[in-house]
Design an enzyme around this catalytic site. Structure first.
Site, mmCIF file in Angstrom:
data_model
loop_
_atom_site.group_PDB
_atom_site.id
_atom_site.type_symbol
_atom_site.label_atom_id
_atom_site.label_comp_id
_atom_site.label_asym_id
_atom_site.label_seq_id
_atom_site.Cartn_x
_atom_site.Cartn_y
_atom_site.Cartn_z
ATOM 1 N N TYR A 59 -5.590 95.306 76.717
ATOM 2 C CA TYR A 59 -5.273 94.072 76.349
ATOM 3 C C TYR A 59 -5.358 92.934 77.443
ATOM 4 O O TYR A 59 -4.581 93.244 78.579
ATOM 5 C CB TYR A 59 -3.944 94.036 75.595
ATOM 6 C CG TYR A 59 -3.648 92.765 74.995
ATOM 7 C CD1 TYR A 59 -4.229 92.355 73.945
ATOM 8 C CD2 TYR A 59 -2.574 92.182 75.520
ATOM 9 C CE1 TYR A 59 -3.758 90.923 73.421
ATOM 10 C CE2 TYR A 59 -1.927 90.839 75.036
ATOM 11 C CZ TYR A 59 -2.563 90.373 74.087
ATOM 12 O OH TYR A 59 -2.206 89.098 73.549
ATOM 13 N N ASP B 164 -6.263 93.679 85.846
ATOM 14 C CA ASP B 164 -5.495 92.786 85.005
ATOM 15 C C ASP B 164 -4.032 93.569 85.266
ATOM 16 O O ASP B 164 -3.787 94.544 84.557
ATOM 17 C CB ASP B 164 -5.713 92.780 83.497
ATOM 18 C CG ASP B 164 -4.829 92.025 82.674
ATOM 19 O OD1 ASP B 164 -3.777 91.701 83.323
ATOM 20 O OD2 ASP B 164 -4.969 91.878 81.641
ATOM 21 N N LYS C 129 4.712 88.712 84.077
ATOM 22 C CA LYS C 129 6.016 89.336 83.912
ATOM 23 C C LYS C 129 6.846 89.467 84.962
ATOM 24 O O LYS C 129 7.559 88.577 85.012
ATOM 25 C CB LYS C 129 5.370 90.552 83.298
ATOM 26 C CG LYS C 129 4.733 90.640 82.021
ATOM 27 C CD LYS C 129 4.290 92.224 81.437
ATOM 28 C CE LYS C 129 3.608 92.176 80.108
ATOM 29 N NZ LYS C 129 4.351 91.782 78.875
#
Length: 723
Positions: A440, A535, A563
């Site tokens: 994702y 990623d 994050k």
């Protein structure tokens, strides 16, 4: 940073000279690092409507911060703000909160296309709706022209359904409707243009747009990111209906609102009518949670708040996985978090292994981080101008991450990945990208692809509202299967712009790569002239201080992050080789921007978090605790003859109810979903908060103790005996 800034306009390119660097703001004033004072009419590009750093707002935000900077779970404050927006904005019956105006506009256009089952949209020359590919269009004459990309790296296919008209020229809109009968999904406009200076609409123009949309079955969208609560309490739609046009104009179907940031919450919303959103109820009724709960736990308040939330927000949440759809029952609603623990609104305490989906690596609401952020807050929540904190965090990221020589900060991981793919395409002058099934990379259209078999297949959209054209250049391969990647390179010689992957998959549960797989990807990219992208939004500073690339010893060309580097506040970043990054505006022609990118609160939280993470032994301790938990859970399952496999890396872990090892999404999908749902519910009832999906990783923090882990394993033993 490309051009020395986190958003292009801040570089003063269009006015000459260099920008001033802000030190603090208050009320109507700003002070730069040289002590010069300014009367400020930028107001961080709109949000500072009360004046900078309003005392009442700061006091409220500081009080909230003591209960946690982020939950990653439903909370009552969402309901409260949603009700205020719905009461104020005439068009809004239901609302979805996002991280930025760009993300709100991305969701809005996808929603319009899904609702109408049409693809084409009309926008206006000079109107800006964020930096999603579909909106980066130059209209030329502005009259009924087919959009051409307005930035290198934007494929023609991404904008072919974006039709441009001239603002305040209703005939140009009529011409497009007539030429595209029953094909227009939406007309999207700034009801007062703020991105071409200041342009006020004619009365007849807005009335005509509303009428054309109604007649043509299109959604009428007001992008009120700038005007919402700025020109009137109910936005421009209220201003023109009640103040200027005496109620003549009907409200739009959808409003994208609002640029009023409260501290660094960066709250933006996609708002619209309830029928368009059609919020589905949870898998079970509101009483289901109580029916399965132990006597120790009651969930009355959670049920009440979530039931109300379902009338205000699609599915009752601000992000889908929080709704517990895949595990059954309704979610608990958080009241506060601290350290390794979370408390819901009914007072139930949980050992939390979600950690707001990764950022809480120090533990929730770390005292040192909170103190630093509160001190920064007194100097202003956002500047919309360069500040020294951006430099400080940038230097820390560059020093830590092997691939990064230059970095651009964004508002979220999704925005980082949007900028990254555009940059790869611009740098290589190629369009096709390879991603992996089960990985994702945020919710930009190009990434919302289901791979099917996952082996060298052309991607098909994985969400209603994503046009086929947006994903036609996204090719999918199978994770940990190097041959599937080689086959794509061979079939698309000299056409691959980038290979993009999670170096440890955290969005299909937890899947660790074979080192040879990562090394092979690196080699194929070098040989094929493609950009190698890791990623690391999830793995960055989570599995090792230098990310997964440091953990495995394989260096990509570009890295996306998020994050952890925001320390619990919304942030994203992408960085890499200087020669590539210097293509990013304003240093180069590849466009990407953000009003609140690089805001001082997120920068401060990131700086303080990274200081602690850079200490000796941090990641060894995180991996020791993660391994202890995983080994204990696996041993407990084996004790009762249950199939299970699990693994960890640094402060990240996961397990599946299937014989392992699990190497790719297809194998992960064989896990027993029904058993996982039952396991999740029973662990929750006993005070352990796990990700409410078998396709999500778990997260260990420095605040978790051995006693927490041992208690978790003991609870798991009780639960496993009943599965």
């Amino acid at each position: 940073m490309p051009g020395g800034v986190s958003s292009p306009v801040r570089a003063f390119k269009s006015v000459g000279g260099n920008p001033v660097v802000f030190d603090k703001v208050k009320g109507a004033y700003a002070w730069d690092v040289d002590g010069n004072k300014y009367i400020d009419y930028v107001g961080t590009w709109g949000p500072a409507i009360l004046g900078h750093a309003d005392d009442d707002v700061l006091d409220a935000v500081k009080a909230t911060m003591d209960k946690g900077t982020s939950f990653g779970a439903p909370c009552p404050l969402e309901n409260e703000l949603a009700k205020a927006v719905i009461a104020a904005v005439p068009s809004v019956e239901m609302v979805r909160f996002t991280n930025s105006g760009t993300e709100a506009c991305m969701g809005m256009i996808r929603l319009c296309r899904a609702y109408t089952n049409r693809e084409k949209v009309i926008k206006f020359e000079g109107c800006y709706h964020g930096h999603a590919d579909a909106f980066l269009v130059q209209a030329g004459s502005g009259v009924a022209t087919l959009g051409l990309p307005d930035s290198p790296g934007v494929p023609d296919s991404a904008t072919k359904a974006t039709l441009c008209a001239e603002y305040n020229n209703l005939e140009s809109v009529k011409a497009i409707f007539e030429a595209n009968k029953d094909e227009i999904a939406a007309v999207i406009l700034e009801p007062v243009v703020g991105n071409s200076g200041f342009i006020k609409p004619d009365k007849e123009f807005l009335e005509g747009i509303r009428e054309l949309c109604t007649e043509g079955g299109a959604v009428c969208v007001f992008d009120e990111v700038m005007t919402g609560f700025r020109v009137a309490y109910g936005g421009a739609q209220s201003y023109f209906a009640t103040l200027l046009f005496q109620g003549i104009i009907k409200t739009p179907n959808i409003a994208v609102t609002m640029k009023l940031a409260i501290a660094s919450a960066l709250i933006v919303a996609i708002c619209g009518n309830a029928s368009a959103f059609s919020a589905a109820p949870s898998a079970n009724s509101a009483s289901a949670l109580r029916a399965t709960a132990t006597e120790t736990y009651t969930f009355t308040k959670s049920e009440e708040i979530f039931a109300e939330a379902q009338t205000l927000m699609p599915g009752g949440v601000s992000s889908p996985v929080r709704a517990f759809k895949s595990v059954g029952g309704n979610p608990v609603v958080f009241d506060k978090v601290k350290g390794a623990y979370a408390w819901d609104v009914d007072g139930n305490k949980y050992i939390d292994y979600v950690g707001t989906w990764g950022p809480a690596i120090l533990g929730h609401a770390d005292d040192d981080v909170l103190d630093a952020v509160k001190a920064t807050m007194d100097k202003g929540t956002s500047f919309g101008a360069p500040c020294p904190l951006e430099n400080e965090l940038a230097k820390a990221v560059i020093a830590a991450v092997p691939s990064v020589e230059m970095v651009r900060f964004t508002n979220s991981g999704t925005e980082a990945c949007m900028g990254m793919i555009r940059l790869c395409r611009a740098y290589t002058n190629r369009e096709k990208v390879i991603k992996f099934e089960g990985c994702y990379h945020g919710h930009a259209d190009a990434f919302l692809v289901q791979a099917g078999s996952g082996v060298a297949t052309l991607g098909l959209p994985d969400s209603p509202g994503v046009p086929d054209s947006a994903t036609k250049a996204t090719l999918c391969a199978e994770y940990n299967n190097l041959e599937s990647v080689k086959a794509i390179f061979e079939a698309n010689k000299d056409e691959i712009a980038a290979v993009i992957l999670e170096p440890v998959v955290g969005n299909s549960g937890f899947i660790k790569p074979d080192k040879e797989f990562l090394e092979g990807i690196r080699e194929l990219c070098t040989e094929g002239g493609a950009v190698c992208v890791f990623d690391e939004v999830m793995t960055g500073f989570r599995v090792a201080y230098g990310g997964a690339q440091s953990y495995f010893g394989v260096t990509p060309d570009i890295t996306t992050m998020g994050k952890v580097i925001g320390g619990g506040l919304p942030v994203g970043a992408y960085g890499g080789k200087k020669e590539i990054m210097e293509m990013v505006a304003p240093a180069g022609p590849m466009y990407q921007a953000g009003t609140l990118s690089g805001n001082p609160l997120a920068m401060t939280a990131g700086i303080e978090t990274m200081k602690k993470l850079s200490e000796d032994g941090v990641y060894e301790e995180l991996e020791r605790k993660s391994k202890k938990l995983v080994d204990g859970i696996v041993a407990t399952a084996e004790k009762y003859g249950l199939p299970i496999s699990g693994d960890c890396a640094g402060g990240m872990f996961g397990w599946y109810f299937v014989e392992g090892p699990v190497k790719n999404f297809q194998q992960a999908a064989k896990s027993d979903a029904e058993k996982f749902g039952k396991w999740h519910r029973m662990m929750l009832e006993r005070g352990v908060y796990l990700a409410p999906s078998l396709y999500e990783a778990g997260f260990m923090s420095l605040a978790h103790t051995d006693e927490d882990i041992e208690r978790t394993i003991a609870i798991a033993d009780e639960v496993m005996s009943q599965l």
